[in-house]
Write an enzyme that holds these catalytic residues in place. Structure first.
Site, PDB file in Angstrom:
ATOM      1  N   LYS A   1       0.827  -1.206   0.000  1.00  0.00           N
ATOM      2  CA  LYS A   1       0.000   0.000   0.000  1.00  0.00           C
ATOM      3  C   LYS A   1       0.858   1.252   0.000  1.00  0.00           C
ATOM      4  CE  LYS A   1      -4.334  -1.726   1.898  1.00  0.00           C
ATOM      5  NZ  LYS A   1      -5.422  -1.570   2.861  1.00  0.00           N
TER       6      LYS A   1
ATOM      7  N   LYS B   1      -4.248  -9.998  -6.339  1.00  0.00           N
ATOM      8  CA  LYS B   1      -5.407 -10.326  -5.510  1.00  0.00           C
ATOM      9  C   LYS B   1      -6.594  -9.426  -5.869  1.00  0.00           C
ATOM     10  CE  LYS B   1      -5.424  -8.276  -1.503  1.00  0.00           C
ATOM     11  NZ  LYS B   1      -5.195  -7.802  -0.149  1.00  0.00           N
TER      12      LYS B   1
ATOM     13  N   LYS C   1     -10.541  -4.380  -2.790  1.00  0.00           N
ATOM     14  CA  LYS C   1     -11.405  -3.193  -2.737  1.00  0.00           C
ATOM     15  C   LYS C   1     -10.639  -1.939  -3.107  1.00  0.00           C
ATOM     16  CE  LYS C   1     -13.896  -4.531   1.439  1.00  0.00           C
ATOM     17  NZ  LYS C   1     -13.155  -4.606   2.687  1.00  0.00           N
TER      18      LYS C   1
END
Ligand code: TYM
Length: 287
Positions: A111, A194, A197
């Site tokens: 992230k 993956k 969201k």
């Protein structure tokens, strides 16, 4: 009595990774164990957000959990920020974890790399200690999650053990419960990533609330490969293996048994879409 705890962030729409990897197992666990399921709104503060929107998304996520079969008469469903003890305990655990172990978390590395050059909050780094607090606060034995949370659960165990050895037996050391199939649903367009969201891939992500025709279309366009052989091999055939995993998770059969039944990608895609539409039907209709 075994205690179960798990959580889901209210940011973004609920996709089939969340459903197949986590939520549907929560619906089973609630009847067998004392279960707590938490809409972890404080975790969603680690990345950019609009406060009013996050509040309404928390309510929408609670609605989704009930639609997916969680029964508030059987389990406890709540919003993380409504229970102040989560953040109070998080501080004690932040002082028990080391910066080094937090920096090694793959989700933090991913992230922060994705937002590189932009604002990276300190909360993104310390997030796993809040997650540890969520879990150990309830004397949790079992934490049903998808594969992507494995490392965070390992950290939670390490931190709980360290706290117990420094200050005396305080916390139950939790165990992760990761399902055999559906624990790592991949993006249909980029099957080495993956399904997520927080990544913008509308064609690669199937939502729990997608109408049947949208699911059929997304599955029919799923990226596969050119050798034309149906076999489960995540490294060599990520797209086909992902379809087999989704089909297996939706039907309860094994990937190996299913792979033997197909010689072409078209029918595999069609059957996977049909099985998924059926698996999601109750949640979609109840929502
Ligand atoms: P979150 O909100 O990203 O995801 C919720 C659950 O869905 C699973 N999941 C997947 N499973 C299979 N394939 C995928 N592609 C996929 N994507 C997501 C996740 O593994 C998770 O189980 N940090 C957690 C929330 C959390 C939590 C906790 C979980 C906060 N405190 C305490 C357990 C216990 C998270 O961001 O999940």
């Amino acid at each position: 009595m075994t205690v179960v705890f798990s959580g889901i962030q209210p940011s973004g729409e609920t996709h089939i990774g969340n459903y197949l990897g986590a939520i549907r197992h929560w619906a089973v666990d609630q009847h067998e164990h004392t279960s707590y399921y938490c809409v972890v709104d404080l975790h969603s503060l680690t990345t950019p957000h609009d406060p009013a929107e996050l509040r309404s998304k928390s309510l929408a996520m609670a609605t989704m959990l009930v639609a997916c079969g969680l029964d508030p008469d059987v389990c406890t469903i709540f919003v993380q920020s409504h229970v102040a003890e989560h953040t109070r305990l998080a501080w004690l655990l932040e002082c028990t974890a080391s910066i080094g172990e937090l920096q090694r978390m793959t989700q933090f590395k991913d992230k922060s790399a994705r937002t590189s050059g932009e604002f990276i909050s300190a909360g993104l780094l310390t997030y796993p200690t809040l997650m540890t607090a969520d879990i150990v606060l309830y004397d949790t034995d079992r934490v049903p999650v998808g594969e992507d949370q494995r490392q965070h659960i390992e950290l939670a165990r390490d931190v709980a053990i360290r706290f117990n050895s420094r200050y005396g037996e305080t916390f139950v050391v939790p165990q992760g419960a990761i399902p055999k199939t559906g624990a790592r649903v991949m993006d249909l367009q980029e099957p080495t990533n993956k399904m997520s969201k927080s990544v913008d891939s509308p064609q690669g992500t199937v939502m729990v609330l997608d109408p049947p025709d949208v699911i059929e279309r997304k599955l029919s366009r799923a990226v596969t490969d050119s050798d034309g052989e149906v076999r489960f091999d995540v490294a060599a055939k990520p797209g086909v293996s992902n379809l087999l995993s989704i089909l297996a998770a939706s039907t309860g059969e094994s990937v190996e048994a299913l792979a033997g039944r197909y010689t072409q990608y078209g029918p595999l895609k069609k059957d996977t879409a049909a099985a998924l539409i059926e698996a999601l039907r109750p949640a979609r209709e109840r929502y």
